[in-house]
Motif scaffolding. Structure first.
Motif, PDB file in Angstrom:
ATOM      1  N   SER A 110       4.189  -2.730   6.897  1.00 18.77           N
ATOM      2  CA  SER A 110       4.045  -2.164   8.228  1.00 18.77           C
ATOM      3  C   SER A 110       3.149  -3.074   9.057  1.00 18.77           C
ATOM      4  O   SER A 110       2.569  -4.036   8.564  1.00 18.77           O
ATOM      5  CB  SER A 110       3.420  -0.773   8.137  1.00 18.77           C
ATOM      6  OG  SER A 110       2.082  -0.890   7.708  1.00 18.77           O
ATOM      7  N   ALA A 111       3.030  -2.706  10.336  1.00 21.07           N
ATOM      8  CA  ALA A 111       2.160  -3.488  11.203  1.00 21.07           C
ATOM      9  C   ALA A 111       0.710  -3.436  10.730  1.00 21.07           C
ATOM     10  O   ALA A 111      -0.085  -4.316  11.029  1.00 21.07           O
ATOM     11  CB  ALA A 111       2.274  -2.974  12.636  1.00 21.07           C
ATOM     12  N   SER A 112       0.369  -2.385   9.987  1.00 19.30           N
ATOM     13  CA  SER A 112      -1.005  -2.249   9.517  1.00 19.30           C
ATOM     14  C   SER A 112      -1.243  -2.946   8.178  1.00 19.30           C
ATOM     15  O   SER A 112      -2.342  -2.910   7.663  1.00 19.30           O
ATOM     16  CB  SER A 112      -1.353  -0.765   9.380  1.00 19.30           C
ATOM     17  OG  SER A 112      -0.481  -0.123   8.465  1.00 19.30           O
ATOM     18  N   GLY A 113      -0.201  -3.566   7.627  1.00 22.19           N
ATOM     19  CA  GLY A 113      -0.351  -4.294   6.378  1.00 22.19           C
ATOM     20  C   GLY A 113       0.379  -3.624   5.226  1.00 22.19           C
ATOM     21  O   GLY A 113       0.749  -2.454   5.311  1.00 22.19           O
ATOM     22  N   PRO A 114       0.631  -4.363   4.138  1.00 26.10           N
ATOM     23  CA  PRO A 114       1.374  -3.823   3.004  1.00 26.10           C
ATOM     24  C   PRO A 114       0.600  -2.742   2.275  1.00 26.10           C
ATOM     25  O   PRO A 114      -0.619  -2.705   2.281  1.00 26.10           O
ATOM     26  CB  PRO A 114       1.595  -5.057   2.116  1.00 26.10           C
ATOM     27  CG  PRO A 114       0.469  -5.978   2.480  1.00 26.10           C
ATOM     28  CD  PRO A 114       0.205  -5.752   3.935  1.00 26.10           C
ATOM     29  N   VAL A 115       1.371  -1.845   1.618  1.00 24.76           N
ATOM     30  CA  VAL A 115       0.775  -0.801   0.796  1.00 24.76           C
ATOM     31  C   VAL A 115       0.656  -1.321  -0.628  1.00 24.76           C
ATOM     32  O   VAL A 115       1.619  -1.842  -1.187  1.00 24.76           O
ATOM     33  CB  VAL A 115       1.641   0.472   0.825  1.00 24.76           C
ATOM     34  CG1 VAL A 115       1.058   1.551  -0.071  1.00 24.76           C
ATOM     35  CG2 VAL A 115       1.773   0.978   2.256  1.00 24.76           C
ATOM     36  N   ALA A 116      -0.513  -1.195  -1.218  1.00 26.07           N
ATOM     37  CA  ALA A 116      -0.740  -1.731  -2.561  1.00 26.07           C
ATOM     38  C   ALA A 116       0.053  -0.945  -3.593  1.00 26.07           C
ATOM     39  O   ALA A 116       0.129   0.282  -3.530  1.00 26.07           O
ATOM     40  CB  ALA A 116      -2.228  -1.666  -2.891  1.00 26.07           C
ATOM     41  N   PRO A 117       0.699  -1.638  -4.560  1.00 21.87           N
ATOM     42  CA  PRO A 117       1.426  -0.944  -5.615  1.00 21.87           C
ATOM     43  C   PRO A 117       0.525   0.035  -6.354  1.00 21.87           C
ATOM     44  O   PRO A 117      -0.652  -0.232  -6.606  1.00 21.87           O
ATOM     45  CB  PRO A 117       1.883  -2.082  -6.525  1.00 21.87           C
ATOM     46  CG  PRO A 117       1.914  -3.297  -5.647  1.00 21.87           C
ATOM     47  CD  PRO A 117       0.784  -3.093  -4.685  1.00 21.87           C
ATOM     48  N   GLY A 118       1.101   1.191  -6.694  1.00 22.97           N
ATOM     49  CA  GLY A 118       0.356   2.184  -7.458  1.00 22.97           C
ATOM     50  C   GLY A 118      -0.470   3.136  -6.623  1.00 22.97           C
ATOM     51  O   GLY A 118      -1.105   4.037  -7.164  1.00 22.97           O
ATOM     52  N   THR A 119      -0.464   2.968  -5.290  1.00 21.85           N
ATOM     53  CA  THR A 119      -1.271   3.853  -4.442  1.00 21.85           C
ATOM     54  C   THR A 119      -0.463   5.044  -3.929  1.00 21.85           C
ATOM     55  O   THR A 119      -1.016   5.902  -3.242  1.00 21.85           O
ATOM     56  CB  THR A 119      -1.839   3.074  -3.245  1.00 21.85           C
ATOM     57  OG1 THR A 119      -0.750   2.513  -2.495  1.00 21.85           O
ATOM     58  CG2 THR A 119      -2.766   1.969  -3.711  1.00 21.85           C
ATOM     59  N   LEU A 120       0.827   5.096  -4.241  1.00 17.26           N
ATOM     60  CA  LEU A 120       1.668   6.207  -3.818  1.00 17.26           C
ATOM     61  C   LEU A 120       1.809   7.203  -4.969  1.00 17.26           C
ATOM     62  O   LEU A 120       2.094   6.817  -6.100  1.00 17.26           O
ATOM     63  CB  LEU A 120       3.055   5.709  -3.397  1.00 17.26           C
ATOM     64  CG  LEU A 120       3.092   4.708  -2.237  1.00 17.26           C
ATOM     65  CD1 LEU A 120       4.525   4.258  -1.973  1.00 17.26           C
ATOM     66  CD2 LEU A 120       2.501   5.326  -0.976  1.00 17.26           C
ATOM     67  N   ALA A 121       1.624   8.481  -4.670  1.00 14.83           N
ATOM     68  CA  ALA A 121       1.758   9.534  -5.681  1.00 14.83           C
ATOM     69  C   ALA A 121       3.133  10.161  -5.583  1.00 14.83           C
ATOM     70  O   ALA A 121       3.682  10.335  -4.488  1.00 14.83           O
ATOM     71  CB  ALA A 121       0.679  10.593  -5.485  1.00 14.83           C
ATOM     72  N   ALA A 370       5.723  -1.187  -3.108  1.00 16.00           N
ATOM     73  CA  ALA A 370       4.543  -0.325  -3.119  1.00 16.00           C
ATOM     74  C   ALA A 370       4.618   0.684  -4.262  1.00 16.00           C
ATOM     75  O   ALA A 370       3.600   1.241  -4.672  1.00 16.00           O
ATOM     76  CB  ALA A 370       4.407   0.406  -1.790  1.00 16.00           C
ATOM     77  N   LEU A 371       5.819   0.928  -4.779  1.00 11.14           N
ATOM     78  CA  LEU A 371       5.988   1.755  -5.967  1.00 11.14           C
ATOM     79  C   LEU A 371       5.902   0.877  -7.211  1.00 11.14           C
ATOM     80  O   LEU A 371       6.342  -0.281  -7.199  1.00 11.14           O
ATOM     81  CB  LEU A 371       7.335   2.478  -5.937  1.00 11.14           C
ATOM     82  CG  LEU A 371       7.498   3.575  -4.888  1.00 11.14           C
ATOM     83  CD1 LEU A 371       8.960   3.996  -4.789  1.00 11.14           C
ATOM     84  CD2 LEU A 371       6.623   4.768  -5.228  1.00 11.14           C
ATOM     85  N   THR A 372       5.363   1.411  -8.293  1.00 10.20           N
ATOM     86  CA  THR A 372       5.286   0.656  -9.540  1.00 10.20           C
ATOM     87  C   THR A 372       6.624   0.723 -10.276  1.00 10.20           C
ATOM     88  O   THR A 372       7.485   1.553  -9.973  1.00 10.20           O
ATOM     89  CB  THR A 372       4.184   1.207 -10.452  1.00 10.20           C
ATOM     90  OG1 THR A 372       4.561   2.527 -10.889  1.00 10.20           O
ATOM     91  CG2 THR A 372       2.849   1.273  -9.724  1.00 10.20           C
TER      92      THR A 372
END
Length: 387
Positions: A110-121, A370-372
């Motif tokens: 996204s414009a705010s930067g990538p989501v780190a893997p493993g941070t999504l529940a 962003a998903l493992t």
């Protein structure tokens, strides 16, 4: 340019077609798709059509990220891209996020930067539903449900819905020729003539009127097609279009008067999904997208491969460069494939999981990095699809 009904026939016959078996793409079709994505037709080696389609969809996602408000596109143009993907790869989607109805490209930061893997529940997913039920559906036809609009990547119009009732061979699952009759229902938040994005196809002034549930409906008759359009008491608009000799105004009025506000599940379902993600859209009961409420450029796409497909599971992964070796993994008790595909033009990689349903059909899940790995497999274990 191909008509919608010709494209429907191509979609039906596309299952089992491999890139190597395809003739050269018509220059008009290839130019229309690639030019719309801002791509060059000059390549050092001939590329499979599936790769061309994937690049076009990736470009759509990049455009959505850098210029969210996109110009509306007529549905006829979009169906060209749909047919291209189906002919090339024999599955309903190439990648995640992009332009409707084949809204897909790899999930991008996204414009705010990538989501780190493993941070999504992951949480239990709510059933995805179509908002109305036709209690007196056209005899001998099967419904295919779609939802469009609702966010910039999927169209600027508010969400709207389509149920296409098409003839289907009970043995092969193949969609019959348009000449055997079909009905299309559209449900809109406003008069669909207000925007080209709704794809309302009736031209000119109405040729008559009819009464549906006490409401006056405009009637169009042209070239063997009959159409109705009326406003409901709740402010939503309904269109019904019938093609074939057995569909006249009276037959369509009977169908229209049986429409009730009772949601029904669509053909594809996620059992697990990331927390805080909602339905982005679904297409002809063949593909379903979930998107992040916080960042709609992150998405999951689930799609099924037609029952007519006779190729192997590995052929469904051909044509895109991988960032790591493809794994053979168990999915719902059967052998599946998991691959991390390399992103295009500096974009991050994305997961692709191919599994097999109990009825023998393949399904394909595309997910952002962003998903493992384990989360992708967990989601794949709980995918379901109606026959």
């Amino acid at each position: 340019m191909l008509a919608d009904r010709d494209l429907d026939a191509l979609l039906d016959g596309a299952a089992g077609v491999r890139d190597a078996d395809l003739p050269a793409l018509p220059e008009e079709l290839l130019a229309a798709v690639t030019a719309d994505a801002g791509l060059s037709l000059v390549v050092p080696e001939p590329e499979p059509a599936s790769v061309v389609a994937a690049r076009q969809l990736v470009a759509d996602a990049h455009e959505a990220r850098t210029a969210p408000r996109r110009r509306p596109r007529r549905r006829t143009v979009v169906r060209v891209a749909t047919a291209l993907v189906a002919l090339a790869a024999a599955w309903a989607a190439a990648v995640v996020l992009g332009a409707p109805p084949e809204r897909g490209a790899p999930a991008v930061p996204s414009a705010s930067g990538p989501v780190a893997p493993g941070t999504l529940a992951l949480v239990a997913a709510e059933a995805v539903t179509f908002p109305v039920t036709v209690e007196a559906p056209p005899e001998g036809l099967a419904p295919f449900y779609s939802r469009y609009g609702g966010m910039p990547q999927y169209g600027d119009a508010p969400p709207w819905y389509v149920a296409a009732y098409l003839p289907v061979d009970p043995q092969s699952g193949a969609i019959g020729p348009p000449g055997s009759g079909q009905v299309v229902l559209g449900l809109y938040p406003e008069d669909p003539r207000s925007s080209d994005e709704y794809g309302f196809s009736a031209e000119g002034e109405p040729t008559g009127t009819a009464t549906v549930d006490g409401a006056e409906a405009a009637v169009w008759r042209q070239d063997g097609v009959v159409g109705l359009l009326w406003e409901r008491t709740d402010g939503r608009w309904v269109s019904l279009t019938g093609e074939g000799t057995r569909f006249d105004v009276a037959a369509l009025v009977a169908v229209g008067e049986s429409v009730v506000d009772r949601p029904q599940p669509v053909g594809l379902q996620f059992g697990l999904a990331p927390a805080g993600w909602s339905v982005g859209g679904y297409e002809e009961s063949r593909s379903l997208d979930l998107v992040s409420d916080a960042d709609p450029l992150l998405a999951l796409r689930l799609s099924t491969v037609g029952a007519q497909y006779t190729g192997t599971i590995d052929e469904l992964l051909e044509g895109m460069p991988t960032a790591a070796p493809t794994e053979t993994v168990p999915v719902q008790g059967r052998d599946g494939r998991l691959a991390l595909f390399a992103g295009d033009e500096g974009q991050p990689p994305f997961w692709t999981l191919v599994g097999r349903l109990a009825d023998g059909r393949f399904f394909r899940l595309l997910a952002p990095s962003a998903l493992t790995r384990d989360q992708v497999l967990q989601i794949g274990e709980q995918v379901t699809a109606a026959p």
